[in-house]
Scaffold this motif. Structure first.
Motif, short mmCIF file in Angstrom:
data_model
loop_
_atom_site.label_atom_id
_atom_site.label_comp_id
_atom_site.label_asym_id
_atom_site.label_seq_id
_atom_site.Cartn_x
_atom_site.Cartn_y
_atom_site.Cartn_z
N ASP A 21 0.85 -1.35 0.04
CA ASP A 21 -0.01 0.12 -0.11
C ASP A 21 0.87 1.26 -0.02
OD1 ASP A 21 -2.02 -1.69 -0.07
OD2 ASP A 21 -2.24 -1.49 2.37
N ASP A 72 0.08 1.44 -4.30
CA ASP A 72 -1.16 1.48 -4.12
C ASP A 72 -1.81 1.98 -5.18
OD1 ASP A 72 -2.97 0.90 -1.99
OD2 ASP A 72 -3.71 2.77 -2.81
N GLU A 117 -0.41 -2.26 -8.01
CA GLU A 117 -1.47 -2.91 -7.35
C GLU A 117 -2.94 -2.23 -7.97
OE1 GLU A 117 -1.38 -4.31 -3.06
OE2 GLU A 117 -1.65 -2.13 -3.18
MG MG Z 1 -4.23 -2.12 -0.57
#
Ligand code: MG
Ligand code: C2E
Ligand code: MG
Ligand code: MG
Length: 282
Positions: A177, A199, A233
């Motif tokens: 993150d 993130d 991500e």
């Molecule tokens: Mg996350």
């Protein structure tokens, strides 16, 4: 209930507080029960290597199917498990289960496990990891641990030492993150982590807004220059993938575009089929 309606009957006039506190107590009770009865499950989501177009890692993600409420998101129950301290035991189970499952995959695929800051504070992470690896007969090189800034925020000699010890075993440490918390940049320099997972909030508008890509590129190159592998991500669209994979410093992508998190048998099938035909990344 009986108590509230008896001597403490005045509580009746503050129903919101009562209902909230009761719901919370029930959630805590149900979590303990679910853990005792082995009602948790791990799902897995592939992380695709940009160069080869193949899954190099699968992230283990905890799932809890509640008898009355159905699937409850980990974003809801993990904070509660952390406050209860139950996350230490749940985390041990996750590690064991993830290592055992990984041992059944092709040997060039690793597994990635999320660790809670509470596990570092209250559990002995290093011995838990060693035990899980030994139990599964899994080589440490096939395990990655995802930590968040909160772990690094506790910056103590103990945390540094346990991260270094895990790394010297061959376990990779990823910062999860990245970019959602506080003064993250200094951590990148002061801890020698193996990976950074950028993130998905960085992906907002990336296909249409050049400034969004400039920001992502900057963070990705900085991380790569500091010697870390860069994972992006939350990739959901082909357009996002096109702009991201054009950036050479990005080496892995993860998101619904490739696969949602799926149960163990499905990820095994995915990894099997993927052998024949690799995913077209660019
Ligand atoms: Mg996350
Ligand atoms: P995370 O570690 O950042 O995991 C990625 C989350 O993003 C997962 O949510 C995943 O389903 C979701 N995701 C993946 N690709 C996409 C996409 O393309 N679009 C969108 N919108 N979402 C995507 P999930 O499974 O609900 O997990 C939420 C968080 O709960 C995780 O975030 C992690 O912080 C925590 N968590 C999950 N399993 C565990 C665990 O075993 N232990 C601990 N300590 N935390 C866990
Ligand atoms: Mg994660
Ligand atoms: Mg993440």
């Amino acid at each position: 209930r009986a108590k509230a309606e008896g001597r403490g009957g005045w509580r009746f006039f503050e129903p919101d507080m009562d209902v909230e506190a009761q719901a919370r107590r029930k959630l805590e009770f149900d979590l303990r029960e679910a853990f005792a009865r082995s009602q948790f499950e791990l799902y897995y989501q592939p992380i695709i290597d940009v160069k080869s177009g193949r899954a190099s890692v699968c992230e283990a993600l905890l799932r809890w199917r509640h008898a009355e409420r159905g699937m409850i998101s980990p974003a809801e129950f993990i904070p509660v498990a952390e406050e209860m301290g139950l996350i230490v035991e749940i985390g041990q189970w996750v590690l064991r289960e993830a290592c055992r499952t990984c041992a059944t995959w092709p040997s060039d695929v690793r597994v990635s496990v999320n660790l809670s800051p509470i596990q570092f504070r209250r559990g002995n992470v290093e011995s838990t990891v060693r035990a899980a690896l030994a139990d599964a007969g899994l080589s440490p090189e096939r395990l990655e641990l995802e930590i968040t800034e909160t772990v690094l925020l506790q910056d103590t000699p103990t945390i540094r030492l346990s991260l270094e010890r895990l790394q010297s075993l061959g376990v990779r440490i990823a910062l999860d993150d990245f970019g959602t918390g506080y003064s993250s940049l200094s951590y990148l320099q002061s801890f020698h982590l193996d990976k950074v997972k950028i993130d998905r909030s960085f992906l907002v508008g990336i296909e249409v807004e050049p400034r969004a890509m400039t920001l992502l590129r900057g963070v990705a190159r900085l991380s790569a220059d500091l010697g870390m592998d860069v994972i992006v991500e939350g990739v959901e669209t082909q357009q996002q993938l096109v702009v991201i994979s054009a950036e050479r410093s990005v080496c892995g992508v993860q998101g619904f575009l490739f696969s949602r998190p799926v149960p163990a048998p499905e990820i095994a099938a995915f990894l099997g089929s993927e052998r024949q035909e690799s995913i077209r990344v660019a």
